[in-house]
Design an enzyme around this catalytic site. Structure first.
Site, PDB file in Angstrom:
ATOM      1  N   HIS A 103     -17.063  -2.132  15.482  1.00 43.61           N
ATOM      2  CA  HIS A 103     -18.010  -1.024  15.654  1.00 43.61           C
ATOM      3  C   HIS A 103     -17.779  -0.303  16.979  1.00 43.61           C
ATOM      4  O   HIS A 103     -17.907   0.917  17.058  1.00 43.61           O
ATOM      5  CB  HIS A 103     -19.448  -1.542  15.586  1.00 43.61           C
ATOM      6  CG  HIS A 103     -20.470  -0.498  15.867  1.00 43.61           C
ATOM      7  ND1 HIS A 103     -20.714   0.568  15.016  1.00 43.61           N
ATOM      8  CD2 HIS A 103     -21.295  -0.315  16.928  1.00 43.61           C
ATOM      9  CE1 HIS A 103     -21.651   1.336  15.530  1.00 43.61           C
ATOM     10  NE2 HIS A 103     -22.020   0.829  16.690  1.00 43.61           N
ATOM     11  N   GLU A 142     -11.267  -1.009  -1.032  1.00 45.29           N
ATOM     12  CA  GLU A 142     -11.242  -1.840   0.172  1.00 45.29           C
ATOM     13  C   GLU A 142     -11.296  -3.330  -0.145  1.00 45.29           C
ATOM     14  O   GLU A 142     -11.352  -4.160   0.761  1.00 45.29           O
ATOM     15  CB  GLU A 142     -12.407  -1.462   1.096  1.00 45.29           C
ATOM     16  CG  GLU A 142     -13.747  -1.399   0.408  1.00 45.29           C
ATOM     17  CD  GLU A 142     -14.845  -0.790   1.282  1.00 45.29           C
ATOM     18  OE1 GLU A 142     -14.675  -0.774   2.516  1.00 45.29           O
ATOM     19  OE2 GLU A 142     -15.865  -0.351   0.729  1.00 45.29           O
ATOM     20  N   ASP A 186     -11.723  -2.912   5.878  1.00 43.84           N
ATOM     21  CA  ASP A 186     -12.057  -4.108   5.103  1.00 43.84           C
ATOM     22  C   ASP A 186     -10.876  -4.590   4.262  1.00 43.84           C
ATOM     23  O   ASP A 186     -10.709  -5.792   4.067  1.00 43.84           O
ATOM     24  CB  ASP A 186     -13.261  -3.835   4.201  1.00 43.84           C
ATOM     25  CG  ASP A 186     -14.581  -4.009   4.940  1.00 43.84           C
ATOM     26  OD1 ASP A 186     -14.603  -4.740   5.938  1.00 43.84           O
ATOM     27  OD2 ASP A 186     -15.578  -3.391   4.536  1.00 43.84           O
ATOM     28  N   CYS A 207      -9.651   6.592   4.663  1.00 42.85           N
ATOM     29  CA  CYS A 207     -10.683   6.864   5.671  1.00 42.85           C
ATOM     30  C   CYS A 207     -10.844   5.719   6.653  1.00 42.85           C
ATOM     31  O   CYS A 207     -11.767   5.710   7.460  1.00 42.85           O
ATOM     32  CB  CYS A 207     -12.021   7.174   5.002  1.00 42.85           C
ATOM     33  SG  CYS A 207     -12.701   5.804   4.038  1.00 42.85           S
TER      34      CYS A 207
END
Length: 582
Positions: free
Chosen positions: A192, A434, A458, A505
């Site tokens: 993050h 993912e 992921d 993405c």
């Protein structure tokens, strides 16, 4: 002066005072020392946190007693007894006094002793009570750390934030204008902190190891997010050196900005759509200023964080509408709620799981809580009347999930039609690829959706069986691993055979050398943080598509991720040396 080496995840250089932010989710906190005259204040902070925690638990017990009866709420009586345990309280105060550590450290240290003692008890009933202690402990530690988070919202000056880790809830209410850089002790390129740094367009370094024990609030720190370097308490010569390098970075960034209005097109005419990843409406200005052709990923879960009640349909509609109107006619791909993993909303009371990345999250959560999912779908559909909006489902693992989500989408459309509310009935719906099962069955999934978007953060984690936030195994995180590249190629080819476009993405796309590889594999769209888009555009505009295809095929023939990475580095030097971070 001391230098720490980590992973640079958002470029640039910052020099400023440090603000240390502790996380309330872990009991493994580094020691931060205090002076003798600060000891009474820390004891008062601890006692205040005890009082706040007790008030919270009493309120929870009252609500549960009203809803499901007193007997079921009696577990919280045990929680209150833990908070009133004089031995625990005195142990914490003793650590504050004798070890001269902050209240968070003292409480976490005592909690770990309790956990250890309970784990060695033979009585199974008593062993199970450790979960009660842990639950109360997390709540109290959260109140202690919450005090720092409140200060974080009201920073009096611009600072560099250093933390063991940063979760989305830690930073959701952050004052962007007061933060110059992020540093965390753990994490990797897709953590993050990395995403946030690029979103804020400020330097970020992760995985530095134990840095917090070496610093205090107010110390001067240098953060080099390009090379992954953090310098604590630098001398003047070092400050001058990094100031000069920072000026050079700004100059290069200015030259890249000149590409903003030029097409993302290879030397031989192959076009690629360049999108941007965002979390908030205010980022749209950055999307446009960095030359994006649309929003390739609008993360919506941040609407659900750090709040007492769930966002209403009207509130979500307004948020999505603003982005759609501002970007119109450019596309805005809105990803439906992707809570879980490292993103939690306290309002929803998602239970703690042994492995949250593999648990009740994203589409799995949404299809269980269809009331929440349908509210969001209605809001997205209504926003589609104001721009080129598309819907994307995260963490798809099989065809049933797509079909079940489609039923709910059709139900939402029928409701809006009856209510006379406008929306785009032909709205495009896509799936994030993912999970390995989705990539391996992408030929089947391509018949169900209008587009794919590769969620490589992921995908890499699941394929390589690694926790992407664990610095101990960060060396295993290889975006160029042959298994990843083969699945990416398979997904792109299956999408094209199914007559749909395929984008990417994930943060893997933020690297110019990977962007060239994806181009060669046939990607149609690349979406990344706005700050990196000029570099991606320059890389694509500096090569022929035919050459990119050759590079991709050569990369696929190499046996290891390291060899592929080295090969791509050499090719990027040949194509555009300015884009290589030495």
């Amino acid at each position: 002066m001391r230098e720490f080496k980590g992973v640079g995840v958002s470029p640039g250089i910052a020099i400023a005072k440090v603000f240390v932010l502790h996380s309330g989710g872990s009991f493994n906190l580094p020691k931060r020392e205090i002076t003798p005259d600060q000891i009474p204040g820390e004891i008062t902070r601890f006692e205040d946190a005890l009082a706040r925690t007790r008030t919270e638990i009493l309120e929870i017990r009252r609500k549960l007693s009203d809803q499901i009866g007193r007997e079921s709420s009696d577990i919280f009586t045990a929680h209150l007894l833990i908070l009133e345990d004089r031995t625990l309280i005195e142990d914490v105060i003793e650590v504050i006094r004798n070890e001269q550590g902050v209240a968070e450290y003292a409480f976490a240290t005592v909690m770990q002793r309790y956990f250890q003692a309970f784990s060695q008890i033979n009585d199974e009933y008593l062993k199970e009570r450790i979960s009660d202690i842990r639950d109360v402990g997390r709540r109290l530690l959260g109140n202690l750390c919450g005090e720092e988070k409140r200060r974080l919202e009201e920073l009096p000056e611009k600072v560099i934030i250093i933390s063991h880790d940063l979760s989305p809830s830690d930073t959701a209410t952050l004052d962007k204008s007061k933060v110059l850089a992020f540093v965390t002790e753990i994490g990797g390129p897709t953590s993050h902190t990395a995403i946030l740094g690029r979103s804020f367009e400020i330097p970020a370094v992760v995985g530095t190891g134990k840095i917090i024990s070496e610093i205090n609030n107010g110390m001067t720190v240098i953060v080099d997010g390009t090379h992954g370097v953090v310098v604590v308490d630098p001398d003047q010569a070092t400050i001058d050196k990094f100031t000069s390098e920072g000026d050079r970075f700004v100059q290069i960034s200015g030259e890249l900005e000149k590409l903003r209005d030029l097409p993302t097109e290879t030397l031989d005419g192959k076009r690629v759509v360049l999108g941007a990843n965002i979390e908030f409406h205010h980022e749209v200005a950055s999307v446009i200023s960095h030359g994006a052709e649309g929003v390739g990923l609008y993360r919506t879960e941040y609407l659900y964080m750090n709040r007492i009640a769930l966002p209403t349909e009207e509130e979500q509609y307004e948020a999505y509408r603003k982005v759609a109107e501002t970007m119109n006619p450019r596309a805005v791909i809105i990803r439906t709620l992707d809570l879980g993993g490292d993103k939690f909303a306290s309002t929803l009371e998602i239970p703690h799981e042994m492995n949250p990345y593999l648990g009740w999250r994203a589409i799995r959560f949404c299809l269980t809580r269809k009331d929440i999912f349908k509210t969001q779908m209605r809001a997205i559909l209504r926003a589609s009347a104001h721009g080129n909006v598309k819907i994307m489902y995260p963490m798809i693992s099989n065809i049933y999930e797509i079909r079940e989500a489609r039923e709910l989408l059709n139900l939402s459309m029928a409701e809006l039609e009856r209510e006379g509310k406008p929306f785009n009935r032909q709205i495009d719906v896509g799936a994030m690829i993912e999970i390995p099962s989705a990539a391996l069955t992408s030929d089947v999934l391509a018949q169900e959706v209008s587009f794919f978007s590769l969620g490589t953060n992921d995908l890499i984690q699941y394929v390589l069986a690694i926790d992407r936030t664990n610095e101990k195994i960060a060396y295993l995180y290889e975006p160029t691993h042959p298994a990843i590249l083969r699945l990416v190629e398979m997904t792109i080819n299956n999408g094209h055979r199914g007559k749909i476009w395929v984008g990417s993405c994930g943060e893997m796309s933020a690297n110019p050398k990977i962007a060239i590889l994806l181009l060669g594999l046939g990607i149609d769209e690349i979406s990344a943080s706005p700050i990196v888009l000029p570099k991606i555009k320059k890389a694509i505009r500096s090569i022929k598509y035919s050459d990119a295809r050759e590079i991709a095929q050569k990369a696929l023939s190499l046996p290891t991720g390291k060899e592929i990475d080295q090969f791509l580095n050499e090719k990027l030097k040949d194509i555009c040396k300015d884009l290589v971070d030495e």
